[in-house]
Design a protein around this motif. Structure first.
Motif, PDB file in Angstrom:
ATOM      1  N   GLY A 165       0.882  -1.199   0.039  1.00  0.00           N
ATOM      2  CA  GLY A 165      -0.131   0.099  -0.109  1.00  0.00           C
ATOM      3  C   GLY A 165       0.927   1.299   0.095  1.00  0.00           C
ATOM      4  N   LEU A 166       1.946   1.138   0.729  1.00  0.00           N
ATOM      5  CA  LEU A 166       2.889   2.343   0.706  1.00  0.00           C
ATOM      6  C   LEU A 166       3.514   2.434  -0.437  1.00  0.00           C
ATOM      7  N   VAL A 167       3.725   1.301  -1.219  1.00  0.00           N
ATOM      8  CA  VAL A 167       4.610   1.712  -2.667  1.00  0.00           C
ATOM      9  C   VAL A 167       3.396   2.155  -3.410  1.00  0.00           C
ATOM     10  N   GLU A 168       2.166   1.860  -3.600  1.00  0.00           N
ATOM     11  CA  GLU A 168       1.117   2.244  -4.294  1.00  0.00           C
ATOM     12  C   GLU A 168       0.966   3.677  -3.988  1.00  0.00           C
ATOM     13  N   ALA A 169       1.158   4.243  -3.067  1.00  0.00           N
ATOM     14  CA  ALA A 169       1.031   5.490  -2.441  1.00  0.00           C
ATOM     15  C   ALA A 169       2.106   6.484  -3.078  1.00  0.00           C
ATOM     16  N   MET A 170       3.245   5.633  -3.365  1.00  0.00           N
ATOM     17  CA  MET A 170       4.510   6.397  -3.763  1.00  0.00           C
ATOM     18  C   MET A 170       4.294   6.426  -5.039  1.00  0.00           C
ATOM     19  N   GLN A 171       3.653   5.450  -5.753  1.00  0.00           N
ATOM     20  CA  GLN A 171       3.354   5.569  -7.416  1.00  0.00           C
ATOM     21  C   GLN A 171       2.660   6.976  -7.657  1.00  0.00           C
ATOM     22  N   LEU A 172       1.556   7.218  -6.544  1.00  0.00           N
ATOM     23  CA  LEU A 172       0.661   8.151  -6.932  1.00  0.00           C
ATOM     24  C   LEU A 172       1.285   9.620  -6.693  1.00  0.00           C
ATOM     25  N   ALA A 173       2.227   9.311  -5.505  1.00  0.00           N
ATOM     26  CA  ALA A 173       2.835  10.796  -5.197  1.00  0.00           C
ATOM     27  C   ALA A 173       4.260  11.139  -5.784  1.00  0.00           C
ATOM     28  N   VAL A 174       4.463  10.552  -6.990  1.00  0.00           N
ATOM     29  CA  VAL A 174       5.974  10.415  -7.424  1.00  0.00           C
ATOM     30  C   VAL A 174       6.295  12.065  -7.793  1.00  0.00           C
ATOM     31  N   ASN A 175       5.537  12.691  -8.018  1.00  0.00           N
ATOM     32  CA  ASN A 175       5.970  14.156  -8.539  1.00  0.00           C
ATOM     33  C   ASN A 175       5.744  15.149  -7.412  1.00  0.00           C
ATOM     34  N   ASP A 176       5.467  14.538  -6.109  1.00  0.00           N
ATOM     35  CA  ASP A 176       5.178  15.409  -4.752  1.00  0.00           C
ATOM     36  C   ASP A 176       6.383  14.973  -3.845  1.00  0.00           C
ATOM     37  N   PRO A 177       7.634  15.748  -3.919  1.00  0.00           N
ATOM     38  CA  PRO A 177       8.679  15.430  -3.019  1.00  0.00           C
ATOM     39  C   PRO A 177       8.325  15.329  -1.586  1.00  0.00           C
ATOM     40  N   ALA A 178       7.512  16.382  -1.145  1.00  0.00           N
ATOM     41  CA  ALA A 178       7.253  16.340   0.284  1.00  0.00           C
ATOM     42  C   ALA A 178       6.525  15.028   0.663  1.00  0.00           C
ATOM     43  N   THR A 179       5.501  14.851   0.019  1.00  0.00           N
ATOM     44  CA  THR A 179       4.650  13.497   0.381  1.00  0.00           C
ATOM     45  C   THR A 179       5.621  12.466   0.035  1.00  0.00           C
ATOM     46  N   MET A 180       6.430  12.263  -0.866  1.00  0.00           N
ATOM     47  CA  MET A 180       7.352  11.218  -1.285  1.00  0.00           C
ATOM     48  C   MET A 180       8.215  11.026   0.085  1.00  0.00           C
ATOM     49  N   THR A 181       8.654  11.999   0.479  1.00  0.00           N
ATOM     50  CA  THR A 181       9.683  11.868   1.697  1.00  0.00           C
ATOM     51  C   THR A 181       9.065  11.155   2.911  1.00  0.00           C
TER      52      THR A 181
ATOM     53  N   ASN B 242      16.197  15.040   1.997  1.00  0.00           N
ATOM     54  CA  ASN B 242      15.372  14.756   0.857  1.00  0.00           C
ATOM     55  C   ASN B 242      14.970  15.707  -0.227  1.00  0.00           C
ATOM     56  N   PRO B 243      14.738  17.095   0.360  1.00  0.00           N
ATOM     57  CA  PRO B 243      14.309  18.133  -0.555  1.00  0.00           C
ATOM     58  C   PRO B 243      15.680  18.439  -1.497  1.00  0.00           C
ATOM     59  N   LEU B 244      16.802  18.130  -1.047  1.00  0.00           N
ATOM     60  CA  LEU B 244      18.028  18.342  -2.059  1.00  0.00           C
ATOM     61  C   LEU B 244      18.183  17.308  -2.979  1.00  0.00           C
ATOM     62  N   VAL B 245      18.027  16.031  -2.636  1.00  0.00           N
ATOM     63  CA  VAL B 245      18.190  14.971  -3.148  1.00  0.00           C
ATOM     64  C   VAL B 245      17.034  15.016  -4.425  1.00  0.00           C
ATOM     65  N   TRP B 246      15.858  15.420  -4.059  1.00  0.00           N
ATOM     66  CA  TRP B 246      14.789  15.385  -4.919  1.00  0.00           C
ATOM     67  C   TRP B 246      14.858  16.465  -6.084  1.00  0.00           C
ATOM     68  N   ARG B 247      15.671  17.332  -5.895  1.00  0.00           N
ATOM     69  CA  ARG B 247      15.968  18.322  -7.004  1.00  0.00           C
ATOM     70  C   ARG B 247      16.791  17.809  -8.058  1.00  0.00           C
ATOM     71  N   GLN B 248      17.651  16.605  -7.743  1.00  0.00           N
ATOM     72  CA  GLN B 248      18.376  16.015  -8.647  1.00  0.00           C
ATOM     73  C   GLN B 248      17.441  14.936  -9.571  1.00  0.00           C
ATOM     74  N   ARG B 249      16.485  14.837  -8.932  1.00  0.00           N
ATOM     75  CA  ARG B 249      15.458  13.842  -9.661  1.00  0.00           C
ATOM     76  C   ARG B 249      14.670  14.652 -10.738  1.00  0.00           C
ATOM     77  N   GLN B 250      14.938  15.056 -11.638  1.00  0.00           N
ATOM     78  CA  GLN B 250      14.261  15.912 -12.480  1.00  0.00           C
ATOM     79  C   GLN B 250      13.430  15.052 -13.709  1.00  0.00           C
ATOM     80  N   SER B 251      13.755  13.928 -14.036  1.00  0.00           N
ATOM     81  CA  SER B 251      13.042  13.143 -14.927  1.00  0.00           C
ATOM     82  C   SER B 251      12.058  12.170 -14.318  1.00  0.00           C
ATOM     83  N   ALA B 252      11.126  11.913 -14.976  1.00  0.00           N
ATOM     84  CA  ALA B 252      10.078  11.035 -14.650  1.00  0.00           C
ATOM     85  C   ALA B 252      10.724   9.591 -14.430  1.00  0.00           C
ATOM     86  N   ASP B 253      11.657   9.277 -15.201  1.00  0.00           N
ATOM     87  CA  ASP B 253      12.372   8.181 -15.153  1.00  0.00           C
ATOM     88  C   ASP B 253      13.155   8.051 -13.715  1.00  0.00           C
TER      89      ASP B 253
END
Length: 190
Positions: free
Chosen positions: A84-100, A134-145
Motif C-alpha cells: 500500500g505504501l508503494v502504491e501511494a508512492m506511485q501516486l505521489a511520485v511528483n510530490d517530493p514532500a509527500t514522497m519523503t 530529501n528536498p536536496l536529493v529530489w531536486r536531482q530527480r528531474q526526469s520521470a524516469d
C-alpha cells in the motif's frame, strides 16, 4: 521536596520525552521513541558536526539488519501495508514532500516488522535528517524516469520482503541506497 521542584523536574522529564504530562491526569512514563535522538542528529547535521553521507551510511548499516529480519518475520498484513505504501508512492511520485513522508513510513514499517523495538525508534530518530536532505536529493530527480526509479527500488524491496527472502531484500536495499548516494553526491552533499 517542594511542589515547585517536583513540577520543574516533571517538566524537564517531559521535555526529554521520558514522562507524559496532561492537565488533570497523573504523569505517566512516556513510550520509548526516537525523538531525543532525532533532535540530536538534526542538530548535528545543521551544525555540520555530521554530514548527510555519514548519516545515510549509518542508516544503511542499520537497515541491512532490519530488512533481513523483516523478510523473516513479516505477516500477510505487513506485506499488504508495504504494498500500500508503494502504491501511494506511485501516486505521489511528483510530490517530493509527500514522497519523503511515505519513504519514512515505509522504512519505519520495515523496522517495526523486524520485531526489534529499538529499530523503529532509530529510524524515527533519523527521520529529521531524512526530511533535511530529501528536498536536496529530489531536486536531482528531474526526469520521470529518475523519480519512478525511486518507487521501483521500494517496490523491489517490498517484493523481497513479501517473498521472505532476506538476501534479495538486502540486495534491493543496496540498490535503494546506491541510488540515494548517487543523488546525494549530485546534490553536492558529499
Amino acid at each position: 521536596v517542594s511542589r515547585t521542584v517536583v513540577r520543574e523536574a516533571f517538566k524537564s522529564l517531559a521535555a526529554m520525552h521520558i514522562l507524559q504530562l496532561a492537565n488533570g491526569r497523573r504523569a505517566r512514563v512516556a513510550p520509548f521513541d526516537g525523538a531525543i535522538i532525532n533532535q540530536m542528529l538534526t542538530h548535528a547535521l545543521r551544525t555540520a558536526q555530521l554530514n548527510a553521507p555519514q548519516l545515510w551510511d549509518a542508516r544503511q548499516a542499520l537497515e541491512y539488519r532490519i530488512v533481513e529480519l523483516a523478510a523473516l518475520r513479516r505477516t500477510a498484513q505487513d506485506v499488504t501495508e508495504l504494498q500500500g505504501l508503494v502504491e501511494a508512492m506511485q501516486l505521489a511520485v511528483n510530490d517530493p514532500a509527500t514522497m519523503t513522508e511515505l519513504d519514512i513510513r515505509f522504512h519505519t514499517t520495515l523496522a517495526r516488522i523486524s520485531g526489534n523495538p529499538l529499530f523503529p525508534a532509530l529510524i524515527t530518530a533519523l527521520a529529521g535528517t531524512i526530511r533535511e536532505t530529501n528536498p536536496l536529493v529530489w531536486r536531482q530527480r528531474q526526469s520521470a524516469d529518475a523519480r519512478t526509479a525511486v518507487v521501483a527500488v521500494h517496490a523491489k524491496l517490498a517484493e523481497s520482503i513479501a517473498d521472505g527472502d532476506p538476501q534479495a531484500a538486502q540486495q534491493a536495499l543496496k540498490a535503494h541506497f546506491d541510488l540515494a548516494f548517487r543523488d546525494l553526491i549530485a546534490a553536492g552533499l558529499h
